[in-house]
Write a protein that holds these residues in place. Sequence first.
Motif, mmCIF file in Angstrom:
data_model
loop_
_atom_site.group_PDB
_atom_site.id
_atom_site.type_symbol
_atom_site.label_atom_id
_atom_site.label_comp_id
_atom_site.label_asym_id
_atom_site.label_seq_id
_atom_site.Cartn_x
_atom_site.Cartn_y
_atom_site.Cartn_z
ATOM 1 N N VAL A 124 -21.129 10.427 1.979
ATOM 2 C CA VAL A 124 -20.203 10.837 0.909
ATOM 3 C C VAL A 124 -18.867 11.258 1.504
ATOM 4 N N ARG A 125 -18.913 12.021 2.599
ATOM 5 C CA ARG A 125 -17.672 12.457 3.248
ATOM 6 C C ARG A 125 -16.889 11.269 3.806
ATOM 7 N N THR A 126 -17.625 10.291 4.334
ATOM 8 C CA THR A 126 -16.965 9.083 4.842
ATOM 9 C C THR A 126 -16.239 8.358 3.723
ATOM 10 N N GLY A 127 -16.904 8.227 2.569
ATOM 11 C CA GLY A 127 -16.278 7.590 1.423
ATOM 12 C C GLY A 127 -15.038 8.333 0.957
ATOM 13 N N ASN A 128 -15.128 9.673 0.928
ATOM 14 C CA ASN A 128 -13.974 10.479 0.517
ATOM 15 C C ASN A 128 -12.825 10.335 1.507
ATOM 16 N N LYS A 129 -13.154 10.260 2.799
ATOM 17 C CA LYS A 129 -12.112 10.121 3.821
ATOM 18 C C LYS A 129 -11.426 8.771 3.711
ATOM 19 N N VAL A 130 -12.205 7.723 3.464
ATOM 20 C CA VAL A 130 -11.631 6.390 3.295
ATOM 21 C C VAL A 130 -10.681 6.380 2.103
ATOM 22 N N THR A 131 -11.091 7.016 1.002
ATOM 23 C CA THR A 131 -10.242 7.098 -0.186
ATOM 24 C C THR A 131 -8.969 7.869 0.101
ATOM 25 N N GLU A 132 -9.110 8.965 0.866
ATOM 26 C CA GLU A 132 -7.948 9.791 1.215
ATOM 27 C C GLU A 132 -6.939 9.003 2.049
ATOM 28 N N ILE A 133 -7.444 8.279 3.040
ATOM 29 C CA ILE A 133 -6.557 7.475 3.898
ATOM 30 C C ILE A 133 -5.894 6.365 3.090
ATOM 31 N N ALA A 134 -6.677 5.733 2.201
ATOM 32 C CA ALA A 134 -6.119 4.667 1.369
ATOM 33 C C ALA A 134 -5.020 5.204 0.453
ATOM 34 N N GLU A 135 -5.206 6.430 -0.054
ATOM 35 C CA GLU A 135 -4.195 7.033 -0.920
ATOM 36 C C GLU A 135 -2.925 7.335 -0.144
ATOM 37 N N ILE A 136 -3.080 7.790 1.102
ATOM 38 C CA ILE A 136 -1.913 8.055 1.954
ATOM 39 C C ILE A 136 -1.135 6.759 2.194
ATOM 40 N N GLU A 137 -1.872 5.682 2.501
ATOM 41 C CA GLU A 137 -1.208 4.401 2.748
ATOM 42 C C GLU A 137 -0.533 3.873 1.485
ATOM 43 N N ARG A 138 -1.185 4.087 0.338
ATOM 44 C CA ARG A 138 -0.592 3.638 -0.927
ATOM 45 C C ARG A 138 0.701 4.402 -1.208
ATOM 46 N N THR A 139 0.688 5.709 -0.916
ATOM 47 C CA THR A 139 1.883 6.529 -1.119
ATOM 48 C C THR A 139 3.019 6.074 -0.217
ATOM 49 N N LYS A 140 2.669 5.705 1.017
ATOM 50 C CA LYS A 140 3.687 5.212 1.951
ATOM 51 C C LYS A 140 4.382 3.971 1.401
ATOM 52 N N LEU A 141 3.605 3.069 0.814
ATOM 53 C CA LEU A 141 4.159 1.815 0.318
ATOM 54 C C LEU A 141 4.856 1.980 -1.027
ATOM 55 N N GLN A 142 4.469 3.015 -1.765
ATOM 56 C CA GLN A 142 4.960 3.177 -3.128
ATOM 57 C C GLN A 142 6.470 3.395 -3.179
ATOM 58 N N GLY A 143 6.994 4.294 -2.316
ATOM 59 C CA GLY A 143 8.420 4.586 -2.327
ATOM 60 C C GLY A 143 9.250 3.359 -2.001
ATOM 61 N N ARG A 144 8.813 2.605 -1.008
ATOM 62 C CA ARG A 144 9.519 1.387 -0.634
ATOM 63 C C ARG A 144 9.516 0.379 -1.774
ATOM 64 N N GLU A 145 8.406 0.303 -2.480
ATOM 65 C CA GLU A 145 8.305 -0.628 -3.605
ATOM 66 C C GLU A 145 9.230 -0.207 -4.749
ATOM 67 N N TYR A 146 9.375 1.107 -4.952
ATOM 68 C CA TYR A 146 10.292 1.589 -5.989
ATOM 69 C C TYR A 146 11.731 1.182 -5.671
ATOM 70 N N MET A 147 12.091 1.244 -4.387
ATOM 71 C CA MET A 147 13.436 0.823 -3.986
ATOM 72 C C MET A 147 13.652 -0.654 -4.308
ATOM 73 N N ARG A 148 12.662 -1.462 -4.009
ATOM 74 C CA ARG A 148 12.771 -2.895 -4.277
ATOM 75 C C ARG A 148 12.871 -3.167 -5.779
ATOM 76 N N LYS A 149 12.081 -2.431 -6.553
ATOM 77 C CA LYS A 149 12.111 -2.626 -7.999
ATOM 78 C C LYS A 149 13.471 -2.270 -8.580
ATOM 79 N N SER A 150 14.087 -1.206 -8.067
ATOM 80 C CA SER A 150 15.389 -0.793 -8.578
ATOM 81 C C SER A 150 16.451 -1.856 -8.311
ATOM 82 N N ILE A 151 16.352 -2.529 -7.163
ATOM 83 C CA ILE A 151 17.283 -3.619 -6.866
ATOM 84 C C ILE A 151 16.977 -4.842 -7.724
ATOM 85 N N ARG A 152 15.708 -5.104 -7.949
ATOM 86 C CA ARG A 152 15.342 -6.252 -8.796
ATOM 87 C C ARG A 152 15.856 -6.057 -10.228
#
Length: 237
Positions: A124-152
């Motif tokens: 269970v802890r492994t699953g939670n950790k994987v989700t946590e890391i995936a959320e961190i990576e998603r957050t990293k990509l999210q801001g960059r994607e917002y910049m691209r969307k604003s230009i589009r």
Amino acid sequence: MNKRIIWAALILIVAEALVISGFIVFWPKDANRDIMIVDIVVSSIMLATIFGIDMFKPLVDLNSDQPKQVGSLGVRWFVSGAYFVLALILMIFWGQDGKYSLNIYILLHAILLFLLICGIIAAVRTGNKVTEIAEIERTKLQGREYMRKSIRKIKDEIAINQELPQYFIAEINDIEDRLRYISPSSNTDATELENNFEDVADSIRFALTNFKMNEDAIKKNLLRLNRILENRKNIYK
């Protein structure tokens, strides 16, 4: 209660009944009946561990963006399989032998059960950790994607407004091209710059309704946009 749960419960009840009936029918008459009861309990745990959990719910929650089951399945199956094998070996080669006391037999099964519980907690802890890391990576990509969307969005306005000067269109295309070289980051400074970039880009887009009147303000915002972009490109972590 959906049909999946009803069918799973019925199958598990029938399987449990077969396990109990099998022990009662085939258990040697001269063997220790207390050990038989322990074996029935252990077999029920084995049945629930191997089949029960996965029968009542899907292996992976497809409705979730980051299903944590993916990260825990391997660990849980390994732990469950190891418990199944060790408990079965103990039941076959130790339980019916009668050379050891019932208390030691129960103690050994209790140890295996404790290890099983620890393994499930680890899964269970492994699953939670994987989700946590995936959320961190998603957050990293999210801001960059917002910049691209604003230009589009600005480019969508350019496609509608045919009277915009060529230098402005070329500047926006250049900014869009340079956005490809931004590294994902969860740094607070990066997040602030990404938000500023989006705000300035929106200001430019709103000003395009009357480009000639707002041209000076648009030029200044283009300078701000370039400056923000350069500062953001210098953040790598």
